[in-house]
Design a protein around this motif. Structure first.
Motif, mmCIF file in Angstrom:
data_model
loop_
_atom_site.group_PDB
_atom_site.id
_atom_site.type_symbol
_atom_site.label_atom_id
_atom_site.label_comp_id
_atom_site.label_asym_id
_atom_site.label_seq_id
_atom_site.Cartn_x
_atom_site.Cartn_y
_atom_site.Cartn_z
ATOM 1 N N SER A 1 0.825 -1.197 0.000
ATOM 2 C CA SER A 1 0.000 0.000 0.000
ATOM 3 C C SER A 1 0.868 1.259 0.000
ATOM 4 O O SER A 1 0.388 2.354 -0.239
ATOM 5 C CB SER A 1 -0.957 -0.002 1.197
ATOM 6 N N THR A 2 2.155 1.102 0.270
ATOM 7 C CA THR A 2 3.088 2.224 0.200
ATOM 8 C C THR A 2 3.722 2.298 -1.186
ATOM 9 O O THR A 2 3.975 3.369 -1.710
ATOM 10 C CB THR A 2 4.221 2.036 1.236
ATOM 11 N N LEU A 3 3.998 1.116 -1.748
ATOM 12 C CA LEU A 3 4.761 1.059 -2.995
ATOM 13 C C LEU A 3 3.831 1.036 -4.202
ATOM 14 O O LEU A 3 2.785 0.395 -4.177
ATOM 15 C CB LEU A 3 5.638 -0.195 -3.002
ATOM 16 N N ASN A 4 4.251 1.728 -5.233
ATOM 17 C CA ASN A 4 3.516 1.691 -6.491
ATOM 18 C C ASN A 4 4.030 0.503 -7.310
ATOM 19 O O ASN A 4 5.214 0.440 -7.631
ATOM 20 C CB ASN A 4 3.757 3.007 -7.241
ATOM 21 N N PRO A 5 3.152 -0.429 -7.665
ATOM 22 C CA PRO A 5 3.627 -1.664 -8.309
ATOM 23 C C PRO A 5 4.208 -1.445 -9.702
ATOM 24 O O PRO A 5 4.932 -2.307 -10.200
ATOM 25 C CB PRO A 5 2.374 -2.535 -8.383
ATOM 26 N N VAL A 6 3.891 -0.328 -10.372
ATOM 27 C CA VAL A 6 4.379 -0.167 -11.746
ATOM 28 C C VAL A 6 5.590 0.769 -11.843
ATOM 29 O O VAL A 6 6.044 1.068 -12.937
ATOM 30 C CB VAL A 6 3.262 0.331 -12.694
ATOM 31 N N LEU A 7 6.098 1.224 -10.710
ATOM 32 C CA LEU A 7 7.292 2.077 -10.749
ATOM 33 C C LEU A 7 8.469 1.357 -10.109
ATOM 34 O O LEU A 7 8.307 0.616 -9.152
ATOM 35 C CB LEU A 7 7.041 3.389 -9.997
#
Lengths: 324, 329
Positions: free
Chosen positions: A101-107
């Motif tokens: 929920s902290t990390l953006n999965p596509v970056l």
């Protein structure tokens, strides 16, 4: 020592056209630099709402309706959205239970980490990347240089949580609020994360609020602990003292119900009943329907008062009964 | 004492099935075969009548797969499961079904294992009705009995699962499992999702039911203190293999395997002493490519050359105590 963070009678409510529901009320905390405070409670006790209220991350229909959040003497509640954005992620950081929920999965990790640095500081890309790499190294990620260009899904659960912690550390914040960051992790991985965090608080003087449902995690980590029940602090004090001799019947019951405190194979001492829902709080002391020592007196709300070097919200404290 | 259950050298492998083209490509050497996860690797286990066996381990150790193989939800790739010394394949159809029915499972997450669109009466009553343990006319009484036994108010039988709290939902799961009159329960992380005060209530229910109904349990959990409390014997698993098994007293007082010792050491305790968390190094390896030899060797502080090459056998190291470690030779 002046307090880095001082919270006075913080109150958060859900306000709808049909009325108000109190989520947390009368929260008082004090934290000095380098100090670790455990915020313990079961689901629905308001521990996460407390963390979010401090960060100013409460969304409508809920809102902080009372009290002060003094961070280095300044009340965060009086700051404009712009001003609080310069504090959040910079001087105060938060770590959540689920790193995804902290990390953006596509970056890629480096993009996400450099973004945080650039949001708060005008430095070169190179310098930002170096800082990101150092932060990854600090949380024990092997070969940080290469891992910078990985995507979140290429990390294991424990490693992802380390990345989330590294992001929180980027700006060397004065305060980190960690909301159940090790709950989803395995025992051996949890121990690794705890050891990193413990070292950081010690070496860098970062103050830490560790929100958890697990008393045993707090036991080894925090100097102070606040036990929450039904949106209020039930008991607050020095960890060692409080765990050895819990005075609130709820804390006492909670500790007594742990399998480790009971004879193998025997029935566990249990607290009867369930935690009340916020919409349907019992009158007076919220714990009284589950409390063995409740009396007529408990129908009026008890106040948080100093008792033997700690703060306690109870008319009938457990005086001699040690839990073990 | 006879064996309620025996698991003999069971392995379970998972892999993605290949399509025709992929198989052709694989045959011609154009494509590597699909990776295989060895979730269980030559696991043996016995459970005596009336015994509570705890299975502990971290994620990916195969503890849930083992539970599912025993409960018949998964087929073992190799090896056999014996119920009261009989293989299910050898029994005539009806007897095999009856034997299966005697083993029931209770899952971790009561909200995903209960149908949200069924009322509690249907959830609990469907199986016993199907298996002829009760009749449609007596169903209401039967369900009420099951609910009362699990500590639920029978008047709530026509409610839906979402109208219950987490602890109550777990009780529904327990009532459903017990409704078909099993003598063995497999509890897969059944208290992991519950709050501490609710966890104690459910553990007490398990202990009470064991006495009332002479139940045999396999109790799967990552939580050592829960397993220590409820079990007679404990099996420790790591990456699909059993690394140690012993009676609960023996395991917690004289852990033999370095992994067990590390687990016990890192168990957070309530002892309110400021302590330094010292961690075992490294990650849990992926079961897709487990390390050679002893699976634990990359993280083991005592690893030797031999551990990298040779798989240690599970050997007796004391009375009712087995461990798979080369250090015991």
């Amino acid at each position: 020592m002046t307090a880095m963070l001082e919270i006075r009678s913080l109150k958060t409510e859900v306000v709808t056209s049909e009325g108000r529901v109190t989520l947390i009320d009368d929260i008082n905390l004090e934290l000095a630099a380098g100090e670790v405070m455990g915020l313990v409670g079961e689901s629905g006790s308001g521990k996460s709402v407390t963390g979010l209220s401090i960060m100013g991350l409460i969304d409508k229909p809920a809102q902080v309706t009372g009290g002060q959040v003094l961070f280095k003497g300044k009340d965060l509640r009086n700051l404009s959205e712009r001003e609080i954005r310069s504090v959040r992620g910079n001087r105060i950081a938060m770590i959540f239970q689920d790193p995804m929920s902290t990390l953006n999965p596509v970056l890629r990790i480096d993009t996400q980490m450099m973004e945080v640095v650039h949001a708060h500081e005008k430095i070169s890309k190179q310098a930002a990347r170096e800082r990101a790499r150092d932060a990854l190294g600090m949380v024990g990620i092997p070969s940080p240089e290469e891992r910078l260009s990985a995507y979140p899904h290429q990390f294991s659960g424990g490693m992802r949580q380390r990345v989330a912690i590294a992001i929180a550390l980027l700006m060397s914040p004065d305060l980190i609020i960690a909301d159940e960051p090790t709950t989803a992790l395995d025992v051996t991985i949890q121990a690794q994360i705890l050891s990193i965090v413990q070292k950081l608080a010690r070496d860098k003087g970062t103050a830490l609020i560790w929100i958890t449902h697990d008393l045993s995690v707090v036991a080894g980590l925090a100097e102070k602990v606040s036990v929450m029940y039904a949106g209020r602090i039930a008991e607050q004090g020095k960890t060692a003292d409080l765990l050895r001799r819990p005075m609130h019947p709820y804390t006492n019951g909670l500790i007594a119900s742990l399998p480790a405190h009971n004879q193998r194979g025997s029935r566990l001492k249990q607290i009867s009943g369930t935690t009340p829902s916020v919409a349907n709080m019992p009158k007076g002391c919220a714990f009284h329907p589950r409390c063995a020592s409740a009396t007529q007196l408990c129908l009026s709300p008890p106040q948080l008062e100093p008792v033997e070097g700690r703060l306690l919200r109870c008319f009938h404290p457990v005086m001699e009964g040690a839990s073990s | 004492m006879s064996n309620r259950l025996e698991v003999r050298s069971v392995s379970k492998r998972f892999s993605r099935k290949c399509g025709l083209v992929e198989r052709g490509a694989e045959f011609m050497g154009l494509k590597a075969p699909n990776p295989v996860v060895r979730a269980l690797d030559d696991v043996s286990l016995t459970v005596a009548e009336g015994e509570v066996v705890g299975i502990v381990g971290e994620s990916g150790c195969g503890k849930s797969t083992l539970g599912r193989v025993v409960a018949g939800l998964l087929q073992a790739s190799e090896g056999t499961v014996l119920f009261r010394d009989k293989r299910l394949q050898d029994l005539p159809g009806e007897d095999a079904e009856a034997a299966r029915l005697k083993v029931q499972m209770i899952f971790q997450d009561p909200s995903s294992s209960l149908n949200p669109r069924q009322r509690v009466r249907e959830i609990i009553g469907a199986a016993p009705l199907h298996h002829g343990l009760t009749t449609a006319r007596e169903l209401d009484d039967y369900v009420s009995q099951q609910m009362a036994r699990a500590g639920l108010d029978p008047s709530m039988a026509s409610r839906f699962p979402h109208q219950f709290s987490g602890g109550q939902r777990q009780r529904i799961g327990i009532a459903r499992a017990l409704a078909v009159q099993p003598d063995m329960l497999i509890c897969d992380e059944s208290v992991a999702a519950l709050d501490v005060s609710i966890q104690a209530q459910i553990l007490n229910l398990f202990l009470d039911l064991r006495k009332q109904l002479d139940l045999t349990y396999i109790f799967i959990s990552h939580d050592l203190s829960v397993v220590e409390h409820i079990s007679d014997r404990v099996v420790v698993m790591y990456l699909g293999r059993v690394v140690e098994e012993a009676t609960v007293e023996e395991l917690f007082s004289h852990p033999n395997h370095p992994y067990t010792r590390a687990l016990l050491q890192e168990r957070p305790s309530l002892d309110p002493v400021q302590r330094s968390f010292s961690a075992i190094e490294g990650e849990i390896p992926s079961p897709l490519s487990p390390p050679s030899g002893c699976h634990f060797h990359p993280r083991c502080p005592l690893a030797m050359d031999r551990c990298r090459i040779e798989r240690p056998e599970l050997r007796t190291v004391g009375s009712r105590h087995k461990s798979a470690c080369h250090l015991n030779d």
